[in-house]
Scaffold this motif. Structure first.
Motif, PDB file in Angstrom:
ATOM      1  N   ARG A  77       7.907  -0.638  -4.987  1.00 15.16           N
ATOM      2  CA  ARG A  77       8.749  -1.669  -5.406  1.00 15.16           C
ATOM      3  C   ARG A  77       9.774  -0.957  -6.059  1.00 15.16           C
ATOM      4  O   ARG A  77      10.735  -1.589  -6.456  1.00 15.16           O
ATOM      5  CB  ARG A  77       7.993  -2.532  -6.154  1.00 15.16           C
ATOM      6  CG  ARG A  77       7.046  -3.733  -5.720  1.00 15.16           C
ATOM      7  CD  ARG A  77       7.898  -4.499  -4.568  1.00 15.16           C
ATOM      8  NE  ARG A  77       9.130  -5.121  -5.097  1.00 15.16           N
ATOM      9  CZ  ARG A  77       9.084  -6.333  -5.543  1.00 15.16           C
ATOM     10  NH1 ARG A  77       7.863  -7.178  -5.426  1.00 15.16           N
ATOM     11  NH2 ARG A  77      10.004  -7.005  -6.134  1.00 15.16           N
ATOM     12  N   VAL A  99      10.552  -0.648   1.494  1.00 11.10           N
ATOM     13  CA  VAL A  99      10.447  -1.684   0.351  1.00 11.10           C
ATOM     14  C   VAL A  99      10.688  -3.109   0.941  1.00 11.10           C
ATOM     15  O   VAL A  99      11.234  -3.115   2.035  1.00 11.10           O
ATOM     16  CB  VAL A  99      12.066  -1.540  -0.725  1.00 11.10           C
ATOM     17  CG1 VAL A  99      11.851  -0.279  -1.308  1.00 11.10           C
ATOM     18  CG2 VAL A  99      13.024  -1.715   0.104  1.00 11.10           C
ATOM     19  N   PRO A 100      10.061  -3.948   0.379  1.00 15.16           N
ATOM     20  CA  PRO A 100      10.145  -5.501   0.858  1.00 15.16           C
ATOM     21  C   PRO A 100      11.694  -6.023   0.692  1.00 15.16           C
ATOM     22  O   PRO A 100      12.492  -5.625  -0.075  1.00 15.16           O
ATOM     23  CB  PRO A 100       9.121  -6.248  -0.034  1.00 15.16           C
ATOM     24  CG  PRO A 100       9.094  -5.297  -1.391  1.00 15.16           C
ATOM     25  CD  PRO A 100       9.127  -3.972  -0.856  1.00 15.16           C
ATOM     26  N   HIS A 101      11.990  -6.877   1.475  1.00 16.47           N
ATOM     27  CA  HIS A 101      13.152  -7.602   1.254  1.00 16.47           C
ATOM     28  C   HIS A 101      13.081  -8.139   0.057  1.00 16.47           C
ATOM     29  O   HIS A 101      12.311  -8.764  -0.245  1.00 16.47           O
ATOM     30  CB  HIS A 101      13.265  -8.719   2.395  1.00 16.47           C
ATOM     31  CG  HIS A 101      13.457  -8.067   3.796  1.00 16.47           C
ATOM     32  ND1 HIS A 101      14.376  -7.462   4.387  1.00 16.47           N
ATOM     33  CD2 HIS A 101      12.638  -7.994   4.985  1.00 16.47           C
ATOM     34  CE1 HIS A 101      14.237  -7.031   5.575  1.00 16.47           C
ATOM     35  NE2 HIS A 101      13.131  -7.343   5.865  1.00 16.47           N
ATOM     36  N   ASN A 103      13.854  -6.532  -2.746  1.00 13.25           N
ATOM     37  CA  ASN A 103      13.453  -5.933  -3.781  1.00 13.25           C
ATOM     38  C   ASN A 103      14.929  -5.543  -4.584  1.00 13.25           C
ATOM     39  O   ASN A 103      15.914  -5.720  -4.524  1.00 13.25           O
ATOM     40  CB  ASN A 103      13.154  -4.231  -3.016  1.00 13.25           C
ATOM     41  CG  ASN A 103      12.459  -3.611  -4.153  1.00 13.25           C
ATOM     42  OD1 ASN A 103      11.454  -4.088  -4.784  1.00 13.25           O
ATOM     43  ND2 ASN A 103      12.711  -2.360  -4.242  1.00 13.25           N
ATOM     44  N   ASN A 108      16.627   0.259  -5.557  1.00 12.56           N
ATOM     45  CA  ASN A 108      17.202   0.686  -4.401  1.00 12.56           C
ATOM     46  C   ASN A 108      18.230   1.590  -4.235  1.00 12.56           C
ATOM     47  O   ASN A 108      17.978   2.667  -3.537  1.00 12.56           O
ATOM     48  CB  ASN A 108      17.428  -0.434  -3.327  1.00 12.56           C
ATOM     49  CG  ASN A 108      16.387  -1.483  -2.879  1.00 12.56           C
ATOM     50  OD1 ASN A 108      15.010  -1.327  -3.210  1.00 12.56           O
ATOM     51  ND2 ASN A 108      16.634  -2.531  -2.285  1.00 12.56           N
ATOM     52  N   LEU A 118      16.218   4.454   3.090  1.00  8.69           N
ATOM     53  CA  LEU A 118      15.296   3.267   2.392  1.00  8.69           C
ATOM     54  C   LEU A 118      15.549   2.343   3.524  1.00  8.69           C
ATOM     55  O   LEU A 118      16.566   2.150   4.447  1.00  8.69           O
ATOM     56  CB  LEU A 118      16.230   2.758   1.384  1.00  8.69           C
ATOM     57  CG  LEU A 118      15.438   1.639   0.385  1.00  8.69           C
ATOM     58  CD1 LEU A 118      14.582   2.363  -0.413  1.00  8.69           C
ATOM     59  CD2 LEU A 118      16.534   1.075  -0.492  1.00  8.69           C
ATOM     60  N   GLU A 120      13.859  -1.518   4.574  1.00  9.14           N
ATOM     61  CA  GLU A 120      13.382  -2.846   4.131  1.00  9.14           C
ATOM     62  C   GLU A 120      12.587  -3.331   5.286  1.00  9.14           C
ATOM     63  O   GLU A 120      12.856  -3.655   6.286  1.00  9.14           O
ATOM     64  CB  GLU A 120      14.710  -3.898   3.851  1.00  9.14           C
ATOM     65  CG  GLU A 120      15.409  -3.363   2.588  1.00  9.14           C
ATOM     66  CD  GLU A 120      16.502  -4.335   2.253  1.00  9.14           C
ATOM     67  OE1 GLU A 120      16.291  -5.142   1.320  1.00  9.14           O
ATOM     68  OE2 GLU A 120      17.646  -4.387   3.073  1.00  9.14           O
ATOM     69  N   HIS A 121      11.309  -4.063   4.672  1.00  6.07           N
ATOM     70  CA  HIS A 121      10.633  -4.475   5.477  1.00  6.07           C
ATOM     71  C   HIS A 121       9.453  -5.343   4.850  1.00  6.07           C
ATOM     72  O   HIS A 121       8.917  -4.973   3.956  1.00  6.07           O
ATOM     73  CB  HIS A 121       9.606  -3.733   6.450  1.00  6.07           C
ATOM     74  CG  HIS A 121       8.523  -4.215   7.390  1.00  6.07           C
ATOM     75  ND1 HIS A 121       8.946  -4.541   8.439  1.00  6.07           N
ATOM     76  CD2 HIS A 121       7.277  -4.485   7.213  1.00  6.07           C
ATOM     77  CE1 HIS A 121       8.043  -5.124   9.276  1.00  6.07           C
ATOM     78  NE2 HIS A 121       6.788  -5.044   8.546  1.00  6.07           N
ATOM     79  N   ALA A 128       4.875  -4.246   3.127  1.00  5.13           N
ATOM     80  CA  ALA A 128       5.746  -3.090   3.209  1.00  5.13           C
ATOM     81  C   ALA A 128       4.802  -1.793   3.546  1.00  5.13           C
ATOM     82  O   ALA A 128       5.208  -0.879   4.299  1.00  5.13           O
ATOM     83  CB  ALA A 128       6.470  -2.502   2.154  1.00  5.13           C
TER      84      ALA A 128
END
Length: 323
Positions: A77, A99-101, A103, A108, A118, A120-121, A128
């Protein structure tokens, strides 16, 4: 886990890069809560959080053992990712971070500034993680879990600093994300032969560790709903859970309101800015202040990386709502 020689070596690695962080007893916090409160300022590191210590120790060992490693990848995170990116730049190891969407935009940006690639997923940290593991296979990188012996040994160096400066602490409150910080505290306390109580702190909306400690087994939750993103974990790590169950005095839940109140208390009484997870320990201490009368307590301010918008909301009396 690590022994005292391991901890001393890790301390040398960390202190080559950064000085020990301070632990201050703030008089206004004592007036507010009626308790002697020592704050361990892990917001005063090169990445603004305690995790940098673990990244340095992990990459130091990896680079010595595998000097031709192609790179590392992990999920985060924010603070764990910053620690790896910071250490990767120092040791010349490429770093990819998932990192999650949704975040933290500022976390970031910091990871990218330290050199991370980086990606995003997923909707949260636990979604993630599998993408990071798959990316490691695709690129031939080493996957770095968020809980690992090197990481715990590294972050435990702050516990050694704290207990060396204040061996008479009665109780230490520490936030729980995946568990490296509190496990480092527990192991270091035991190595030093101290009797200090260590209290773990979770957010009410991300309480998987409290539920798991009570159940005696890993109990995942469906959601981790808190603006304290450093504690937004749905699935506890089994090894961390075992250490916490054996070594923590108790697990305390704090609400979003209590976390926000603690951020405001830090700002008013110490002029330090804490992120949600960084303020959680003080929130728990505040809730137990009557039971702490006559005792010496510590709150670990684990990080100060809160986005400006959320900080503005909290300092104006509100509570951030995660996307």
């Amino acid at each position: 886990m690590f022994d005292r020689d391991d901890l001393d070596r890790a301390t040398e690695v960390v202190h080559r890069v950064m000085p020990p962080t301070p632990q201050y007893a703030w008089p206004l916090l004592r007036e507010r809560f009626g308790v002697d409160v020592v704050v361990k300022h892990e917001n005063h590191t090169p990445t603004g959080a305690f995790k940098v210590r673990g990244g340095l120790v992990y990459l130091d060992r990896l680079k010595r053992e595998r000097p031709t490693v192609r790179g590392v990848v992990s999920a985060t995170r924010g603070n764990h990712g910053q620690s790896l990116a910071f250490a990767g730049r120092r040791f010349g190891v490429p770093v990819a971070i998932v990192v999650p969407h949704g975040n933290s935009g500022e976390k970031n940006a910091a990871m990218r500034a330290f050199g991370a690639d980086l990606i995003e997923h997923g909707a949260d940290f636990d979604e993630a993680k599998p993408r990071a593991a798959a990316l490691a296979e695709e690129r031939g990188y080493e996957f770095v879990p968020s809980f690992h012996r090197d990481l715990v040994t590294g972050v435990a160096t702050y516990a050694l600093e704290l207990f060396t400066a204040h061996p008479d602490l009665d109780v230490v409150y520490a936030p729980i994300g995946l568990g490296s910080g509190i496990c480092g505290l527990i192991r270091t306390r035991d190595l030093l032969g101290l009797r200090t109580e260590i209290v773990g702190v979770v957010a009410q909306g991300a309480n998987a560790y409290r539920l798991s400690v009570e159940a005696g087994a890993v109990e995942p939750t469906a959601r981790a709903a808190t603006f304290a993103d450093g504690m937004a974990v749905r699935v506890p790590d089994p090894q961390a859970l075992a250490m916490i169950s054996a070594g923590a005095a108790r697990i305390v839940e704090v609400t979003e309101h209590e976390i926000a109140d603690a951020i405001r208390a830090y700002h008013e009484d110490t002029h330090n800015l804490a992120e949600g997870a960084g303020a959680a320990a003080l929130a728990a201490l505040a809730g137990e202040r009557r039971a702490l009368s006559g005792r010496k307590a510590c709150a670990v301010l684990s990080g100060g990386n809160i986005d400006r918008g959320w900080a503005a909301t909290v300092l104006s009396g509100g509570i951030p709502v995660p996307a």
